[in-house]
Design a protein around this motif. Structure first.
Motif, PDB file in Angstrom:
ATOM      1  N   ASP A 146      44.622  30.940  91.139  1.00  0.00           N
ATOM      2  CA  ASP A 146      44.403  32.252  91.739  1.00  0.00           C
ATOM      3  C   ASP A 146      45.292  33.305  91.081  1.00  0.00           C
ATOM      4  OD1 ASP A 146      42.920  33.765  93.576  1.00  0.00           O
ATOM      5  OD2 ASP A 146      44.618  33.813  94.966  1.00  0.00           O
ATOM      6  N   ASN A 147      46.540  32.950  90.787  1.00  0.00           N
ATOM      7  CA  ASN A 147      47.460  33.895  90.144  1.00  0.00           C
ATOM      8  C   ASN A 147      46.984  34.241  88.735  1.00  0.00           C
ATOM      9  OD1 ASN A 147      51.102  34.110  90.260  1.00  0.00           O
ATOM     10  ND2 ASN A 147      49.582  35.640  89.807  1.00  0.00           N
ATOM     11  N   GLU A 148      46.467  33.269  88.037  1.00  0.00           N
ATOM     12  CA  GLU A 148      45.910  33.524  86.711  1.00  0.00           C
ATOM     13  C   GLU A 148      44.766  34.540  86.815  1.00  0.00           C
ATOM     14  OE1 GLU A 148      45.542  30.188  83.556  1.00  0.00           O
ATOM     15  OE2 GLU A 148      43.551  30.401  84.431  1.00  0.00           O
ATOM     16  N   ARG A 149      43.916  34.378  87.813  1.00  0.00           N
ATOM     17  CA  ARG A 149      42.791  35.284  88.036  1.00  0.00           C
ATOM     18  C   ARG A 149      43.278  36.687  88.392  1.00  0.00           C
ATOM     19  NH1 ARG A 149      40.921  37.432  92.211  1.00  0.00           N
ATOM     20  NH2 ARG A 149      42.043  36.071  93.629  1.00  0.00           N
ATOM     21  N   ILE A 150      44.290  36.785  89.257  1.00  0.00           N
ATOM     22  CA  ILE A 150      44.839  38.083  89.664  1.00  0.00           C
ATOM     23  C   ILE A 150      45.322  38.859  88.441  1.00  0.00           C
ATOM     24  CG2 ILE A 150      46.807  39.175  90.829  1.00  0.00           C
ATOM     25  CD1 ILE A 150      46.501  36.925  92.992  1.00  0.00           C
ATOM     26  N   ILE A 151      46.065  38.208  87.576  1.00  0.00           N
ATOM     27  CA  ILE A 151      46.609  38.880  86.394  1.00  0.00           C
ATOM     28  C   ILE A 151      45.492  39.243  85.418  1.00  0.00           C
ATOM     29  CG2 ILE A 151      48.110  38.582  84.374  1.00  0.00           C
ATOM     30  CD1 ILE A 151      49.991  37.050  86.334  1.00  0.00           C
ATOM     31  N   ARG A 152      44.539  38.353  85.255  1.00  0.00           N
ATOM     32  CA  ARG A 152      43.414  38.623  84.354  1.00  0.00           C
ATOM     33  C   ARG A 152      42.601  39.830  84.839  1.00  0.00           C
ATOM     34  NH1 ARG A 152      40.887  33.938  84.731  1.00  0.00           N
ATOM     35  NH2 ARG A 152      42.262  32.931  83.265  1.00  0.00           N
ATOM     36  N   ASN A 153      42.578  40.077  86.137  1.00  0.00           N
ATOM     37  CA  ASN A 153      41.795  41.181  86.690  1.00  0.00           C
ATOM     38  C   ASN A 153      42.520  42.527  86.676  1.00  0.00           C
ATOM     39  OD1 ASN A 153      39.474  39.730  87.182  1.00  0.00           O
ATOM     40  ND2 ASN A 153      40.099  39.118  89.218  1.00  0.00           N
ATOM     41  N   LEU A 154      43.767  42.577  86.227  1.00  0.00           N
ATOM     42  CA  LEU A 154      44.452  43.857  86.109  1.00  0.00           C
ATOM     43  C   LEU A 154      43.729  44.697  85.060  1.00  0.00           C
ATOM     44  CD1 LEU A 154      48.158  42.596  86.150  1.00  0.00           C
ATOM     45  CD2 LEU A 154      46.935  43.751  88.009  1.00  0.00           C
ATOM     46  N   HIS A 155      43.551  45.982  85.316  1.00  0.00           N
ATOM     47  CA  HIS A 155      42.729  46.811  84.434  1.00  0.00           C
ATOM     48  C   HIS A 155      43.311  46.969  83.027  1.00  0.00           C
ATOM     49  CE1 HIS A 155      45.517  49.952  85.867  1.00  0.00           C
ATOM     50  NE2 HIS A 155      45.241  50.550  84.737  1.00  0.00           N
ATOM     51  N   TYR A 156      44.575  46.650  82.826  1.00  0.00           N
ATOM     52  CA  TYR A 156      45.194  46.804  81.511  1.00  0.00           C
ATOM     53  C   TYR A 156      45.416  45.470  80.804  1.00  0.00           C
ATOM     54  CZ  TYR A 156      49.079  46.170  84.792  1.00  0.00           C
ATOM     55  OH  TYR A 156      49.880  45.715  85.799  1.00  0.00           O
ATOM     56  N   ILE A 157      44.953  44.373  81.397  1.00  0.00           N
ATOM     57  CA  ILE A 157      45.082  43.040  80.797  1.00  0.00           C
ATOM     58  C   ILE A 157      43.714  42.539  80.362  1.00  0.00           C
ATOM     59  CG2 ILE A 157      45.692  40.613  81.250  1.00  0.00           C
ATOM     60  CD1 ILE A 157      48.154  42.368  81.074  1.00  0.00           C
ATOM     61  N   GLU A 158      43.610  42.117  79.114  1.00  0.00           N
ATOM     62  CA  GLU A 158      42.345  41.572  78.610  1.00  0.00           C
ATOM     63  C   GLU A 158      42.155  40.123  79.052  1.00  0.00           C
ATOM     64  OE1 GLU A 158      40.541  40.216  74.384  1.00  0.00           O
ATOM     65  OE2 GLU A 158      41.363  42.255  74.449  1.00  0.00           O
ATOM     66  N   ASP A 159      43.230  39.336  78.964  1.00  0.00           N
ATOM     67  CA  ASP A 159      43.132  37.922  79.315  1.00  0.00           C
ATOM     68  C   ASP A 159      44.508  37.404  79.705  1.00  0.00           C
ATOM     69  OD1 ASP A 159      41.955  35.463  79.733  1.00  0.00           O
ATOM     70  OD2 ASP A 159      41.568  35.035  77.612  1.00  0.00           O
ATOM     71  N   ALA A 160      44.509  36.314  80.457  1.00  0.00           N
ATOM     72  CA  ALA A 160      45.764  35.682  80.882  1.00  0.00           C
ATOM     73  C   ALA A 160      45.533  34.182  81.013  1.00  0.00           C
ATOM     74  CB  ALA A 160      46.236  36.258  82.215  1.00  0.00           C
ATOM     75  N   LYS A 161      46.573  33.429  80.736  1.00  0.00           N
ATOM     76  CA  LYS A 161      46.500  31.968  80.831  1.00  0.00           C
ATOM     77  C   LYS A 161      47.854  31.446  81.279  1.00  0.00           C
ATOM     78  CE  LYS A 161      44.783  27.826  79.893  1.00  0.00           C
ATOM     79  NZ  LYS A 161      44.139  27.215  81.044  1.00  0.00           N
ATOM     80  N   ILE A 162      47.846  30.552  82.255  1.00  0.00           N
ATOM     81  CA  ILE A 162      49.067  29.880  82.699  1.00  0.00           C
ATOM     82  C   ILE A 162      49.057  28.466  82.140  1.00  0.00           C
ATOM     83  CG2 ILE A 162      50.308  28.941  84.687  1.00  0.00           C
ATOM     84  CD1 ILE A 162      49.397  31.384  86.287  1.00  0.00           C
ATOM     85  N   ILE A 163      50.174  28.106  81.525  1.00  0.00           N
ATOM     86  CA  ILE A 163      50.341  26.754  80.976  1.00  0.00           C
ATOM     87  C   ILE A 163      51.572  26.145  81.632  1.00  0.00           C
ATOM     88  CG2 ILE A 163      50.842  25.413  78.886  1.00  0.00           C
ATOM     89  CD1 ILE A 163      49.425  27.663  77.312  1.00  0.00           C
ATOM     90  N   LEU A 164      51.444  24.903  82.087  1.00  0.00           N
ATOM     91  CA  LEU A 164      52.579  24.184  82.660  1.00  0.00           C
ATOM     92  C   LEU A 164      53.178  23.279  81.590  1.00  0.00           C
ATOM     93  CD1 LEU A 164      51.238  23.237  86.204  1.00  0.00           C
ATOM     94  CD2 LEU A 164      52.639  25.180  85.520  1.00  0.00           C
ATOM     95  N   ILE A 165      54.487  23.367  81.435  1.00  0.00           N
ATOM     96  CA  ILE A 165      55.203  22.566  80.447  1.00  0.00           C
ATOM     97  C   ILE A 165      56.081  21.576  81.202  1.00  0.00           C
ATOM     98  CG2 ILE A 165      56.846  22.626  78.531  1.00  0.00           C
ATOM     99  CD1 ILE A 165      55.946  25.647  78.224  1.00  0.00           C
ATOM    100  N   PRO A 166      55.759  20.277  81.127  1.00  0.00           N
ATOM    101  CA  PRO A 166      56.556  19.281  81.851  1.00  0.00           C
ATOM    102  C   PRO A 166      57.984  19.224  81.294  1.00  0.00           C
ATOM    103  CG  PRO A 166      54.537  18.301  80.956  1.00  0.00           C
ATOM    104  CD  PRO A 166      54.659  19.672  80.390  1.00  0.00           C
ATOM    105  N   ILE A 167      58.969  19.240  82.189  1.00  0.00           N
ATOM    106  CA  ILE A 167      60.377  19.143  81.808  1.00  0.00           C
ATOM    107  C   ILE A 167      60.905  17.764  82.184  1.00  0.00           C
ATOM    108  CG2 ILE A 167      62.684  20.119  82.168  1.00  0.00           C
ATOM    109  CD1 ILE A 167      60.669  21.934  80.606  1.00  0.00           C
ATOM    110  N   SER A 168      60.524  17.296  83.355  1.00  0.00           N
ATOM    111  CA  SER A 168      60.895  15.951  83.808  1.00  0.00           C
ATOM    112  C   SER A 168      59.764  15.468  84.714  1.00  0.00           C
ATOM    113  CB  SER A 168      62.228  15.984  84.569  1.00  0.00           C
ATOM    114  OG  SER A 168      62.064  16.611  85.825  1.00  0.00           O
TER     115      SER A 168
END
Length: 166
Positions: A83-105
């Motif tokens: 949902d947060n990825e969608r919220i940011i992608r829908n901002l009128h000044y953002i073309e695209d957004a992607k969230i990536i999770l990086i495992p630490i442990s």
């Protein structure tokens, strides 16, 4: 139905990390002309794109972070991340957004939010007829804070005065 492309649900990439703790949230902002969100290895060398990237003011990280509904210490919830990825992608000044999770442990992940601005500067010329119309000049992300500034110059050669602005 074999001809339909298979698409994953937005939360699919986050499910394997559900319940892990978010250790850190990092933001990577891409230029409007150049790499794509899905492939950041693409390098554009055309002079016009380089010039446009230089005059473009990227969105300030603070204003992107203001739209995050996740923070350090939260548990990974795949649906909230999608949902947060969608919220940011829908901002009128953002073309695209992607969230990536990086495992630490086994228990923690870092969140990498990649955003790509829309090129915010522009102009539009409209004619009402051969003698009248308007020129609109705008910045849809003025100084990178997500606000819009626009001005219109009107012209009508059949009127006196023949010019006006808004």
């Amino acid at each position: 139905r074999d001809y339909l492309a298979k698409t994953d649900k937005s939360e699919q990439g986050f499910i394997q990390h559900e319940g892990k703790i978010i250790r850190d949230v990092k933001v990577l902002e891409l230029n409007p002309f150049g790499p794509m969100i899905r492939d950041t290895s693409i390098i554009d060398t055309s002079w016009i794109n380089k010039t446009l990237n230089k005059i473009h003011i990227k969105t300030k990280e603070k204003y992107i972070r203001n739209n995050l509904i996740i923070k350090k210490g939260d548990e990974v919830n795949p649906y909230v991340l999608a949902d947060n990825e969608r919220i940011i992608r829908n901002l009128h000044y953002i073309e695209d957004a992607k969230i990536i999770l990086i495992p630490i442990s086994d228990k923690t992940v870092d969140v990498l939010l990649i955003t790509k601005d829309k090129f915010s500067l522009g102009l539009e010329l409209q004619f009402s007829d051969i003698n009248s119309g308007k020129l609109e000049i705008y910045d849809k992300n003025i100084i990178g804070i997500g606000h819009e500034l626009k001005t219109n110059l009107f012209f009508d050669y059949d009127e006196d005065p023949g010019w006006g602005y808004e």
